[in-house]
Each structure stands twice: as structure tokens, then as C-alpha cells.
Motif scaffolding. Sequence first.
Motif, short mmCIF file in Angstrom:
data_model
loop_
_atom_site.label_atom_id
_atom_site.label_comp_id
_atom_site.label_asym_id
_atom_site.label_seq_id
_atom_site.Cartn_x
_atom_site.Cartn_y
_atom_site.Cartn_z
N VAL A 48 36.60 61.01 46.59
CA VAL A 48 36.55 60.08 47.73
C VAL A 48 37.86 59.32 47.82
CG1 VAL A 48 34.04 59.83 47.65
CG2 VAL A 48 35.47 58.29 46.30
N GLU A 49 38.07 58.70 48.96
CA GLU A 49 39.32 57.98 49.22
C GLU A 49 39.46 56.82 48.22
OE1 GLU A 49 42.30 55.45 50.79
OE2 GLU A 49 40.20 54.87 50.63
N GLN A 50 40.61 56.74 47.61
CA GLN A 50 40.86 55.82 46.50
C GLN A 50 40.66 54.36 46.89
OE1 GLN A 50 44.99 55.40 45.16
NE2 GLN A 50 44.29 55.72 43.05
N GLY A 51 41.14 53.96 48.06
CA GLY A 51 41.04 52.56 48.47
C GLY A 51 39.62 52.11 48.67
N PHE A 52 38.79 52.95 49.31
CA PHE A 52 37.39 52.60 49.51
C PHE A 52 36.67 52.44 48.17
CE2 PHE A 52 37.79 55.47 53.50
CZ PHE A 52 38.47 54.47 54.17
N LEU A 53 36.94 53.36 47.27
CA LEU A 53 36.28 53.31 45.97
C LEU A 53 36.71 52.09 45.18
CD1 LEU A 53 34.32 54.88 44.15
CD2 LEU A 53 36.31 56.02 43.13
N SER A 54 37.98 51.68 45.32
CA SER A 54 38.46 50.50 44.61
C SER A 54 37.72 49.25 45.05
CB SER A 54 39.97 50.33 44.86
OG SER A 54 40.43 49.11 44.31
N ILE A 55 37.53 49.09 46.36
CA ILE A 55 36.81 47.92 46.86
C ILE A 55 35.37 47.94 46.39
CG2 ILE A 55 35.93 46.83 48.97
CD1 ILE A 55 38.54 47.65 50.34
N TYR A 56 34.76 49.10 46.36
CA TYR A 56 33.36 49.23 45.96
C TYR A 56 33.16 49.01 44.46
CZ TYR A 56 28.65 51.31 45.80
OH TYR A 56 27.30 51.54 45.61
N LYS A 57 34.12 49.41 43.64
CA LYS A 57 33.92 49.42 42.20
C LYS A 57 34.68 48.33 41.43
CE LYS A 57 31.31 53.14 41.39
NZ LYS A 57 30.05 53.10 40.60
N SER A 58 35.64 47.66 42.05
CA SER A 58 36.49 46.72 41.30
C SER A 58 35.72 45.51 40.80
CB SER A 58 37.66 46.25 42.18
OG SER A 58 38.57 47.29 42.40
N LYS A 59 36.10 45.06 39.59
CA LYS A 59 35.51 43.86 39.01
C LYS A 59 36.49 43.30 37.98
CE LYS A 59 32.84 46.32 35.47
NZ LYS A 59 31.50 46.50 34.89
N SER A 60 36.26 42.05 37.59
CA SER A 60 37.13 41.41 36.59
C SER A 60 36.39 40.23 35.97
CB SER A 60 38.43 40.94 37.23
OG SER A 60 39.18 40.17 36.31
N ASP A 61 36.48 40.11 34.65
CA ASP A 61 35.86 38.98 33.97
C ASP A 61 36.53 37.66 34.32
OD1 ASP A 61 33.95 40.51 32.70
OD2 ASP A 61 35.19 40.87 30.92
N ALA A 62 37.76 37.74 34.84
CA ALA A 62 38.50 36.52 35.17
C ALA A 62 38.05 35.91 36.51
CB ALA A 62 40.00 36.82 35.22
N THR A 63 37.22 36.63 37.26
CA THR A 63 36.77 36.14 38.56
C THR A 63 35.41 35.47 38.43
OG1 THR A 63 35.62 38.18 39.18
CG2 THR A 63 37.98 38.04 39.67
N ARG A 64 35.06 34.73 39.46
CA ARG A 64 33.77 34.06 39.47
C ARG A 64 32.70 34.91 40.14
NH1 ARG A 64 32.38 28.19 42.28
NH2 ARG A 64 30.37 27.85 41.25
N TYR A 65 33.08 35.59 41.21
CA TYR A 65 32.10 36.33 42.01
C TYR A 65 32.12 37.83 41.76
CZ TYR A 65 31.21 32.08 44.59
OH TYR A 65 30.83 30.81 44.91
N ASN A 66 33.09 38.32 41.03
CA ASN A 66 33.16 39.75 40.77
C ASN A 66 33.28 40.09 39.29
OD1 ASN A 66 34.49 40.10 43.93
ND2 ASN A 66 32.97 41.59 43.17
N LYS A 67 32.54 39.33 38.50
CA LYS A 67 32.37 39.78 37.12
C LYS A 67 31.60 41.11 37.13
CE LYS A 67 32.34 35.09 35.21
NZ LYS A 67 33.71 35.18 34.71
N SER A 68 30.80 41.28 38.15
CA SER A 68 30.19 42.58 38.43
C SER A 68 30.74 43.06 39.77
CB SER A 68 28.66 42.48 38.48
OG SER A 68 28.26 41.58 39.50
N SER A 69 30.87 44.35 39.92
CA SER A 69 31.44 44.93 41.14
C SER A 69 30.42 44.88 42.29
CB SER A 69 31.84 46.38 40.89
OG SER A 69 30.68 47.17 40.63
N ALA A 70 30.90 45.13 43.49
CA ALA A 70 29.99 45.23 44.64
C ALA A 70 28.96 46.31 44.39
CB ALA A 70 30.78 45.52 45.91
N SER A 71 29.40 47.39 43.77
CA SER A 71 28.48 48.48 43.41
C SER A 71 27.36 47.99 42.50
CB SER A 71 29.27 49.60 42.73
OG SER A 71 28.42 50.47 42.02
N GLU A 72 27.72 47.28 41.45
CA GLU A 72 26.71 46.80 40.50
C GLU A 72 25.78 45.77 41.14
OE1 GLU A 72 29.35 47.35 36.41
OE2 GLU A 72 29.47 45.48 37.57
#
Length: 489
Positions: free
Chosen positions: A237-261
Motif C-alpha cells: 500500500v502507499e507509504q504515506g497513507f500507511l504512515s498516518i494510519y500506523k504511526s505512534k510515539s511514546d513521547a506524544t499525548r494522543y498517539n501513544k497508540s496509533s490510529a490503527s490501534e
Amino acid sequence: MALSTLTNNHFVAAMNHVQPQQNMVLDHPKTNLPNKAKRLAESLSHVLHLHIDPTPRTIHKNLHFINLHHSTPTMSPRENISQKWRQIQGCDDWENMLEPLHPWLRREVVKYGEFAQATYDAFDYDSFSEYCGSCRYNQNKLFQKLGLTRHGYTVTRYLYAMSHVDLPRWLERSRVADTWSKDSNWIGFVAVSDDQETRRIGRRNIVVAWRGTVAPCEWYEDFQSKLEPLGHGGAKVEQGFLSIYKSKSDATRYNKSSASEQVMNEVTNLVKGFREKGEQVSLTITGHSLGGALALLNAYEVAATIVDLPVSVISFGAPRVGNIAFKDELQQMGVKLLRVTVKQDWVPKMPGILFNERFKVFDEITGLEWVYTHYGAQLELDVRSSPYLKGGINLSGFHSLETYLHLIDGHLSCETPFRLEAKRDVALVNKSCDMLVDELRIAQCWYQLANKGLVLNAHGRWVKPKRDPEDVPSHASELCSADLGIVLM
């Protein structure tokens, strides 16, 4: 005959009956308005059984009849579709329902489109706001604020997404240093049908609505065209779409879990809860543009995870997402996709504008993993079919979701004139673009906060107000339905 009681059959018969008069009006020696304005006046005169002369001298009189729409409801009574819900959800790929467009399907598609539109209407675009990139309302007020309570759904969770992209400062979303989140954006929501709507549509329906592109980091990701492997098969699948869907970071407040999770946890909990109560459950995922791409990624993941759950996607103006193997896996999983497109919109033609599903020879070449392909059934609309819309080139207008919803509401078939008994308010088309003919007198890009968000304080000064505490983004308040006891009690 009243406009509100004119049926599809009556409309077609009326159009056939008045064709000679239509030609006579077109030959009027004083007619010098653009064709769109003439067609608008003529079509309304035919439907209302009134004579409307589309000349400059009498156009102000014609507006009176055009404005008769203002005294009619924006929707008709909703039908009980409980006996046909599987066909409406695409169990047979919408065979015999698209040409002509079945009225029950039209209403459901518009409903899902309005859920997708809500992700734009409630988004905080104000770069001077400390909450830029969030939803302006809490999830309990979203549908009430946007006038969508009539659909009979309750929002159970908000979704947030981020991107692993380091942006130049001039591309940063907010101009405020102390912002609610420097990494995350509100990207959509999960909602579920209430008891009354569940009885009408024949099952408990979970809806996931994904927002299209508005944030700079999302633009950047949209411009990518690289295919990235998905899972262990040949699907890419297109890399950019997948990045938005799957990206996460412990340093963030709202994306410790990804949109997917986030979405998978919510949908899994809802399905489990309703099945334990003995209810039949379906999932409908919707989105516009980037949101349509995220919807398809979401559908793929749900279908691979939850057994025997009917999964349908209704997308609007969505780009291609993956390769032929991705398409094949979706088909094997039983995911149903209805792609609503506008002929003049360029986004559904991307990526893979040169090498795509139209080159059938590619299907027979093994190992060709870099060819983008569309999937699912298509409902193609044409801007030229509506007498309300301007001619010429307007790329943003062609891609606007409100343009899509207007065209769907008026669509009967490829061979039939625009449905003038359509109920949806035509003024909505110009919320964020300039697509309506000038004779309608609807300002372009009219949808905005009063005074662009400024209010007069007690001292007579114009200031940016504080948000109500309940509308301030708070990670603690963004709990899933199981945590809040919503619906499942």
C-alpha cells in the motif's frame, strides 16, 4: 404537483413530456445567460409546472421560484430498510442498485457522506488557536452541534493520528507555541446506531468516519508514491497513507497508540459487546480523499482480525491505495467497497496515473507489485449533470465532499436528468468552495465561525474566547465505549 411529492417516475415522465417546451425556451431570442443558468430556470419550471423565463430581465422573478426550496424539508421520511440491508451494504457488490441508483442506497450513501463531512465541519483550522488540529466539540456534543442527531447514531470514540515527518517551520500547523498537541491531529470518530435506527436498518451498525487532508504533515504524506509491504503476503500500500494510519510515539499525548490501534480496540470492544447481547452487527467505514484511503486500510485490518463481521466501505473521492495483491486480498476477505467519484475530480486518478488497473495486461504479469489499482464498485458522477453548478475548471470544487453529496442527491442514472426533487440544501455546496451558479446568490466559502471566532468581551474588546472546559481536548476524556459504559449497558 408539489415539489416534495414528485417521484422519480413522475420526474422522468415530466422531463420527457416537456422536452419540446425546453427547446422553445432555449431558442428564446432574449436569452443570453450562461447555459447553466438557463438550465436551472428551465428545470425548475418543469418540475414546479411553472413558466420561468431565463432572461436577464426576469431573472429576479425566477429567484422567487428557485427559493421555493427554502420552504421544503431537507430530507423525506426515512424508509425501513431492515429487509434489504445486506444488499444496501454491498453483499452482491451493489448489483442492480447503481444504474439506476436505488433511492434507499442513495439515502444511506448520503448519510455516511455526512458523517465524513462532520470530520471537516468540526475541525479546528485556526492556526492562532491553541487547539488547532483538534475537534471543536467533545464527542457527546458533536452530532448535536452539526445537526446530525437525526441519523440516530452516538459517537463512542475520537481518533487521533500523527505522522513521522519533520516539517519546515513554515509548514507547521499552529502558530501558537503552547498548543494542545504538536504531533497529533483529530482524524475521525467511531459511532454506533441507537436502538431506533438499529430497528430501521435491520442490525446494529458501527460507523468509522475518517477525515481527509487538512494538516501540512498529511499533505506531505499524500505526496508520497512509494508502495510499502502490508502483512506477510504480496499486498503493498502507499507509504504515506500507511504512515498516518500506523504511526505512534511514546513521547506524544494522543498517539501513544496509533490510529490503527485506537480504532481496532474500539471496534473490537463494540462488536464483542453487541454479540454477547445476541445482536447482529455490521461495520461501515467511510471517508473522503485521504479519509477514503484510511477507510480501506481500516477495513483490511478489521476483516483480517474479526471473524464473520460484514465490512463495507463507502468512500468519496478516494485515491488508489495499493497494488493488485492488496486488491485480491480485500476481495478474498469479503470487504465490500463502493467508490463514489466525480468525473472531473483528479484525486481518484492518483497515484498510478499512468500505470493502473486499466492496463489489464498487468494482471497477467507475475511479480508486478508496483502497479496501483482501484478496488470495488464505482458510482461515477458528473458535475455537468447539475444545473446548479458552474462550468469551467474548479479543482477544489470538483473534489469538495459537499459537491459530491449534492451530485449524489440529484443522481438517478447516467441517462437521466438531474433529480430536481432532491431534498438536500444546495447552499451547502458553497461551504468551502465556489461552485454554485451566481443566480442562486450563495456566497462562496461561507462556512466559518461567527466573526472568525472572535467575541466581544465585557470590556468591549474583540478577543479569542476560551473553549468550554468540556470541549477542551483531554486524553483522560477520550475513553473507549467500554470504559464509559456507552451503548453496551
